[in-house]
Scaffold this active site. Structure first.
Site, mmCIF file in Angstrom:
data_model
loop_
_atom_site.group_PDB
_atom_site.id
_atom_site.type_symbol
_atom_site.label_atom_id
_atom_site.label_comp_id
_atom_site.label_asym_id
_atom_site.label_seq_id
_atom_site.Cartn_x
_atom_site.Cartn_y
_atom_site.Cartn_z
ATOM 1 N N LYS A 152 -3.764 16.840 -33.526
ATOM 2 C CA LYS A 152 -4.144 16.863 -34.942
ATOM 3 C C LYS A 152 -3.246 17.823 -35.712
ATOM 4 C CE LYS A 152 -6.725 19.257 -37.616
ATOM 5 N NZ LYS A 152 -5.939 19.115 -38.843
ATOM 6 N N GLU A 227 -2.821 30.603 -30.312
ATOM 7 C CA GLU A 227 -1.662 31.270 -30.927
ATOM 8 C C GLU A 227 -2.061 31.555 -32.364
ATOM 9 O OE1 GLU A 227 0.877 32.222 -29.371
ATOM 10 O OE2 GLU A 227 1.038 30.953 -27.602
ATOM 11 N N CYS A 261 4.231 33.297 -38.300
ATOM 12 C CA CYS A 261 3.339 34.191 -37.562
ATOM 13 C C CYS A 261 4.097 35.378 -36.988
ATOM 14 C CB CYS A 261 2.642 33.428 -36.451
ATOM 15 S SG CYS A 261 3.783 32.540 -35.407
#
Ligand code: NAD
Length: 449
Positions: A152, A227, A261
């Site tokens: 997804k 993560e 990130c």
């Protein structure tokens, strides 16, 4: 229906039917049905199919780069680099299929051996900032281990992943092995987390949603890899090559408009070099070319959405040390911004996920480590010094999963990537990722008569 827009122009790129629970269940059922045959494909053939997918990504390199650039607002040069990495990742895992093996263990009375078994159907949930890259980091090891997949992508940026799904079929990966389902996290994502036939969730996204994934997975004892967010430190000692560190620092925080990130959004500088570094850093940031992502020379594009721009802006109060230029008019533009901060400021504690760098002075090595570790996160970071022993002392002392010395790079296909603390757990990339997509089975065979 969800509308997918180009964040640089606000033009509609596609209208996509959002999947619901029923479509998600159907995808899981297809993946479940495809699993027995896929796990039985010989290692050589599974490797060959992944290799073909890697080659197709290379053949469609420019097309995929354009899709990614338009949908995420990434400069085309950066998008090309990312798609190059996607191909590299599939090449790596094509080669890893037959190198992921078990052990024999000395025991009394027989033979003991271990097998690496696939998990079954795995649910993969990805964020909007590096859609294709992060999809490949999960798909590569999941498929190499013999799992089937329901993937997804984020609602805002599904286009490149949808195209990748088509290329997987074209590569000859059988129907049902890779299923892409586009829809809301709270519907499709949530269903994958709860579904009894999904064995594992590989998730990349915010720490908040990561907490929901973990809670939801408890119901069926699903495996999870998380993560999550980051607030990485770029630690610069006075003895470093300050020119080099300053020239590299803007890309470590403003790359992908800070929506990374691994962004080194806390720039820690030894006090004796603070003024000199600040001047060099501002000068380097001034040169950053912010503009049309399709322009070959652009280095920074817009943010992903108007709502996200508001969040980013809320971190900058008062006059910053530096505020760059950004295009006016259509698009979710926000300028590269440098602020001076202390560890207690919100901008130094929370993930901004935008082009805002916080400059923070430190007194000595111990203080640098203390500040670097004063975060709930622990994903990435950098250390700049000419003293090799100190570089390794500090690298060992900082609680993060990925560190670079005299460099700001975090990610390579062959090396493990992932977080400490609330940046998550489990490792992606390299041979380490295979552990997250397989179970160890121990078998004892008695040989005594
Ligand atoms: P997000 O958490 O909002 O969404 C990530 C994905 O989760 C999307 O596909 C979303 O649809 C889905 N989702 C949302 N709610 C859900 C729910 N209740 N159940 C299941 N799925 C749900 O994150 P984002 O805004 O897309 O991405 C930005 C975040 O991702 C940042 O915090 C960033 O640090 C993090 N990130 C981490 C890494 C890493 O490798 N550590 C890499 C990239 C991004």
């Amino acid at each position: 229906m969800s509308t997918v827009v180009n964040p640089a122009t606000e033009e509609t790129l596609a209208e996509i039917e959002s999947a619901g629970v029923e479509e998600t269940d159907a995808a899981v059922a297809r993946a479940k049905a495809a699993f027995p045959a896929w796990r039985a494909v010989s290692p050589t053939d599974r490797g060959r199919l992944l290799r073909r997918l890697a080659t197709l990504v290379e053949e469609h390199h420019e097309e995929l780069s354009r899709i990614e650039s338009r949908n995420v607002g990434k400069p085309i040069g950066g998008a090309r680099g990312e798609v190059g990495m996607v191909a590299h990742v599939f090449h790596f895992y094509a080669g890893a299929v037959d190198k992921h093996h078990g052990e024999t263990i000395p025991v009394a009375g027989g033979v003991d051996l271990t097998f690496r078994e696939p998990l079954g159907v795995v649910g993969l949930i990805t964020p909007w900032n590096f859609p294709l890259n992060i999809a490949s980091w999960k798909l590569g090891p999941a498929l190499a281990c013999g799992n089937t997949v329901v993937l997804k992508p984020a609602e805002l940026t599904p286009l490149s992943t949808m195209r990748l799904g088509e290329l997987a079929l074209e590569a000859g990966i059988p129907e049902g092995v890779v299923n892409i389902v586009v829809g809301k996290g709270s519907v499709v994502g949530q269903r994958l987390i709860e579904h009894p036939d999904v064995a594992k969730i590989g998730f990349t996204g915010s720490t908040e949603v990561g907490q929901q994934v973990m809670r939801g997975a408890a119901g069926t004892i699903k495996r999870v890899t998380l993560e999550l967010g980051g607030k990485s430190a770029n630690v610069i000692f006075a003895d470093a090559d300050l020119e080099k560190a300053a020239a590299a620092a803007p890309y470590a925080v403003f790359d992908n408009a800070g929506q990374d990130c691994c962004a080194r959004s806390r720039v820690l500088i030894e006090r004796s070099a603070y003024d000199k570094f600040a001047e060099l850093f501002v000068a380097a940031t001034r040169k950053l070319k912010v503009g049309d992502p399709e322009d070959e020379s652009s280095e920074m594009g817009p943010l992903i959405s108007a709502a996200h721009r508001e969040t980013v802006a809320s971190f900058v109060n008062g006059e910053p040390l530096f505020r760059g230029d950004a295009p006016a008019g259509k698009g979710f533009w926000y300028p590269a911004t440098i602020v001076e901060a202390t560890t207690d400021d919100r901008v130094a504690r929370e993930e901004v996920f935008g082009p805002v760098a916080a400059l923070i002075p430190f007194e000595d090595e111990a203080d640098a480590v203390r500040i670097a570790n004063a975060s709930q996160y622990g994903l990435s970071g950098s250390i700049w010094t000419r003293d090799g022993a100190r570089a390794f002392r500090v690298a060992r002392a900082i609680d993060t999963g990925v560190l670079s010395i005299n460099s700001n790079s975090s990610v390579r296909p062959s090396t493990p990537f992932g977080g400490f603390k609330q940046s998550g757990f489990g490792r992606e990339l390299g041979m380490h990722a295979l552990a997250g997509y397989s179970e160890v089975k121990n078998v004892y065979y008695a040989t005594e008569g």
